[in-house]
Design an enzyme around this catalytic site. Structure first.
Site, PDB file in Angstrom:
ATOM      1  N   GLY A   8       0.787  -1.327   0.242  1.00  0.00           N
ATOM      2  CA  GLY A   8      -0.066  -0.007   0.130  1.00  0.00           C
ATOM      3  C   GLY A   8       0.811   1.379   0.201  1.00  0.00           C
ATOM      4  CB  ALA A   9       4.268   1.757  -1.165  1.00  0.00           C
ATOM      5  CB  SER A  10      -0.025   3.651  -4.534  1.00  0.00           C
ATOM      6  OG  SER A  10      -1.205   3.143  -3.886  1.00  0.00           O
ATOM      7  CG  LEU A  56      -1.286  -7.022  -1.481  1.00  0.00           C
ATOM      8  CD1 LEU A  56      -0.584  -6.121  -0.454  1.00  0.00           C
ATOM      9  CD2 LEU A  56      -0.373  -8.393  -1.785  1.00  0.00           C
ATOM     10  CG  ASN A  80       0.092   0.979   4.793  1.00  0.00           C
ATOM     11  OD1 ASN A  80      -0.436   1.864   5.836  1.00  0.00           O
ATOM     12  ND2 ASN A  80      -0.114   1.310   3.322  1.00  0.00           N
ATOM     13  CE1 TYR A 146     -10.263  -0.049   7.762  1.00  0.00           C
ATOM     14  CE2 TYR A 146     -11.195   0.776   9.752  1.00  0.00           C
ATOM     15  CZ  TYR A 146      -9.935   0.665   9.064  1.00  0.00           C
ATOM     16  OH  TYR A 146      -8.703   1.362   8.905  1.00  0.00           O
ATOM     17  CE  LYS A 150      -7.259  -1.871   9.080  1.00  0.00           C
ATOM     18  NZ  LYS A 150      -5.908  -1.917   8.497  1.00  0.00           N
TER      19      LYS A 150
HETATM   20  N1  LIG Z   1      -6.308   7.001   7.214  1.00  0.00           N
HETATM   21  C1  LIG Z   1      -7.132   6.892   8.340  1.00  0.00           C
HETATM   22  O1  LIG Z   1      -7.766   7.439   8.958  1.00  0.00           O
HETATM   23  C2  LIG Z   1      -6.471   5.188   9.040  1.00  0.00           C
HETATM   24  C3  LIG Z   1      -6.537   5.143  10.211  1.00  0.00           C
HETATM   25  C4  LIG Z   1      -6.326   3.923  10.762  1.00  0.00           C
HETATM   26  C5  LIG Z   1      -5.768   2.790   9.992  1.00  0.00           C
HETATM   27  N2  LIG Z   1      -5.621   3.164   8.431  1.00  0.00           N
HETATM   28  C6  LIG Z   1      -5.141   2.153   7.951  1.00  0.00           C
HETATM   29  O2  LIG Z   1      -4.124   2.713   7.169  1.00  0.00           O
HETATM   30  C7  LIG Z   1      -3.399   1.755   6.040  1.00  0.00           C
HETATM   31  C8  LIG Z   1      -3.429   2.681   4.703  1.00  0.00           C
HETATM   32  O3  LIG Z   1      -4.484   3.430   4.697  1.00  0.00           O
HETATM   33  P1  LIG Z   1      -4.409   5.035   4.315  1.00  0.00           P
HETATM   34  O4  LIG Z   1      -5.256   5.778   5.338  1.00  0.00           O
HETATM   35  O5  LIG Z   1      -3.080   5.482   3.886  1.00  0.00           O
HETATM   36  O6  LIG Z   1      -5.281   4.794   3.180  1.00  0.00           O
HETATM   37  P2  LIG Z   1      -5.137   5.295   1.369  1.00  0.00           P
HETATM   38  O7  LIG Z   1      -4.368   6.662   1.309  1.00  0.00           O
HETATM   39  O8  LIG Z   1      -6.344   5.019   0.732  1.00  0.00           O
HETATM   40  O9  LIG Z   1      -3.926   4.290   0.962  1.00  0.00           O
HETATM   41  C9  LIG Z   1      -4.255   2.696   0.855  1.00  0.00           C
HETATM   42  C10 LIG Z   1      -3.198   2.019   0.320  1.00  0.00           C
HETATM   43  O10 LIG Z   1      -3.808   0.374   0.409  1.00  0.00           O
HETATM   44  C11 LIG Z   1      -3.576  -0.014  -1.029  1.00  0.00           C
HETATM   45  N3  LIG Z   1      -4.422  -1.047  -1.498  1.00  0.00           N
HETATM   46  C12 LIG Z   1      -5.816  -0.760  -1.285  1.00  0.00           C
HETATM   47  N4  LIG Z   1      -6.321  -2.088  -1.721  1.00  0.00           N
HETATM   48  C13 LIG Z   1      -5.388  -2.763  -2.256  1.00  0.00           C
HETATM   49  C14 LIG Z   1      -5.192  -4.169  -2.957  1.00  0.00           C
HETATM   50  N5  LIG Z   1      -6.592  -4.702  -3.333  1.00  0.00           N
HETATM   51  N6  LIG Z   1      -4.129  -4.622  -3.426  1.00  0.00           N
HETATM   52  C15 LIG Z   1      -2.935  -3.733  -3.060  1.00  0.00           C
HETATM   53  N7  LIG Z   1      -3.062  -2.629  -2.369  1.00  0.00           N
HETATM   54  C16 LIG Z   1      -3.899  -2.190  -2.117  1.00  0.00           C
HETATM   55  C17 LIG Z   1      -3.892   1.116  -1.958  1.00  0.00           C
HETATM   56  O11 LIG Z   1      -3.136   0.946  -3.355  1.00  0.00           O
HETATM   57  P3  LIG Z   1      -3.720   0.877  -4.667  1.00  0.00           P
HETATM   58  O12 LIG Z   1      -5.047   1.392  -4.443  1.00  0.00           O
HETATM   59  O13 LIG Z   1      -2.747   1.502  -5.751  1.00  0.00           O
HETATM   60  O14 LIG Z   1      -3.624  -0.624  -4.963  1.00  0.00           O
HETATM   61  C18 LIG Z   1      -3.111   2.232  -1.162  1.00  0.00           C
HETATM   62  O15 LIG Z   1      -1.720   2.488  -1.408  1.00  0.00           O
HETATM   63  C19 LIG Z   1      -4.839   0.791   5.857  1.00  0.00           C
HETATM   64  O16 LIG Z   1      -4.565  -0.574   6.268  1.00  0.00           O
HETATM   65  C20 LIG Z   1      -5.952   1.640   6.811  1.00  0.00           C
HETATM   66  O17 LIG Z   1      -6.861   0.546   7.227  1.00  0.00           O
HETATM   67  C21 LIG Z   1      -5.850   4.263   8.080  1.00  0.00           C
END
Ligand SMILES: NC(=O)c1ccc[n+]([C@@H]2O[C@H](COP(=O)([O-])OP(=O)(O)OC[C@H]3O[C@@H](n4cnc5c(N)ncnc54)[C@H](OP(=O)(O)O)[C@@H]3O)[C@@H](O)[C@H]2O)c1
Length: 253
Positions: A8-10, A56, A80, A146, A150
């Site tokens: 999820g590095a994008s 993934l 991630n 969700y 988690k």
């Molecule tokens: N933002 C928040 O408030 C928050 C709070 C608590 C926890 N989190 C957790 O933090 C982590 C990262 O989320 P973020 O907040 O940074 O959101 P984000 O900006 O939407 O990033 C999510 C990342 O996950 C990747 N991803 C999603 N589906 C995928 C798949 N099928 N295969 C491979 N990669 C996939 C996306 O890449 P592609 O779309 O390019 O594949 C993207 O790089 C998640 O696990 C989320 O649950 C977020």
């Protein structure tokens, strides 16, 4: 060269974790589906980075990712990649929710197991699983799947951490449990935050300090630390109802 694999590095937290690991001297293997973004990030980094496209939500892609990286001297794995879905459980799409379980739980499970075996054999390495403060709560109305996904990540990590501790292993495993973080998470989930989030950059910095400091559960913001403590002490029904109120605010105009 010390190498870190970040899923999820994008975007968001994953991209910031990759940047921080790069600045700590790691070669970073960047993976996600959107390779244009990964290539752009790789070009920004100081150390030569590798880009691997993988979806993934597919078990075979998780296994391929491991096969392609297992000889690359990975000593830090960051699980991630993840996303959320909002809505009453009876109205949300089943296929999308099964995909959420595949990405948020199954992929984390597979990659943790395969890399953990290698790390244990070498008696070194760190795994950072990105959970959520949602995983510390008894339940989350309107984001039920969700929260459950988690909770799985938190429980899995805690269990493995204790196994490693009991055998005196030098391998570290942590779960990152942030509250709201300013990323593209809400766009994907089609909602907005009820409260202001922390920056992904700060979240990543705090996470890596916790990981290398061998903290099992890493909660990067003070408000969420208090909420997590409250969730332990208050009756589960009351905490779940409060979580539901917070989630419903995310859908208000
Ligand atoms: N933002 C928040 O408030 C928050 C709070 C608590 C926890 N989190 C957790 O933090 C982590 C990262 O989320 P973020 O907040 O940074 O959101 P984000 O900006 O939407 O990033 C999510 C990342 O996950 C990747 N991803 C999603 N589906 C995928 C798949 N099928 N295969 C491979 N990669 C996939 C996306 O890449 P592609 O779309 O390019 O594949 C993207 O790089 C998640 O696990 C989320 O649950 C977020």
């Amino acid at each position: 060269m010390r190498t870190a694999l970040v899923t999820g590095a994008s975007s968001g937290i994953g991209a910031e974790l990759a940047k921080r690991l790069d600045s700590l001297g790691f070669r970073v293997i960047l993976t996600a589906r959107r390779t244009d973004r990964l290539e752009a990030l790789a070009a920004e980094l100081k150390n030569p980075a590798a880009v691997i496209a993988a979806d993934l939500s597919k078990r075979e892609e998780c296994l391929r990712l491991y096969e392609e990286t297992k000889e690359m001297n990975v000593s830090v794995l960051v699980n991630n990649a993840g996303f959320g879905i909002i809505g009453d459980f009876d109205s949300t799409d089943l296929d999308r929710e099964l995909s959420l379980i595949d990405v948020n739980c199954t992929a984390v499970h597979i990659l943790t197991k395969l890399f953990l075996r290698d790390f244990i054999a070498r008696d070194r390495g760190y795994i950072l699983n990105v959970g959520s403060s949602a995983g510390l709560m008894p339940g989350g109305p309107l984001m039920a799947a969700y929260y459950a996904s988690k909770a799985y990540v938190v429980s899995l990590t805690r269990g493995i951490a204790e196994e490693l501790h009991a055998r005196g292993s030098r391998v570290g495993i942590s779960v990152l449990c942030p509250g709201p973080v300013e990323t593209e998470f809400n766009e994907v989930a089609d909602c907005h935050f009820a409260i202001r989030g922390i920056s992904a950059d700060y979240c990543a910095e705090y996470a890596l300090k916790g990981l290398f400091g061998r903290k099992t559960v890493i909660v990067p913001d003070a408000g969420m630390k208090i909420a997590a403590l409250g969730a332990k002490l208050a009756p589960a029904k009351a905490v779940t109802a409060i979580a539901g109120k917070m989630q419903s605010k995310k859908l208000e105009d």
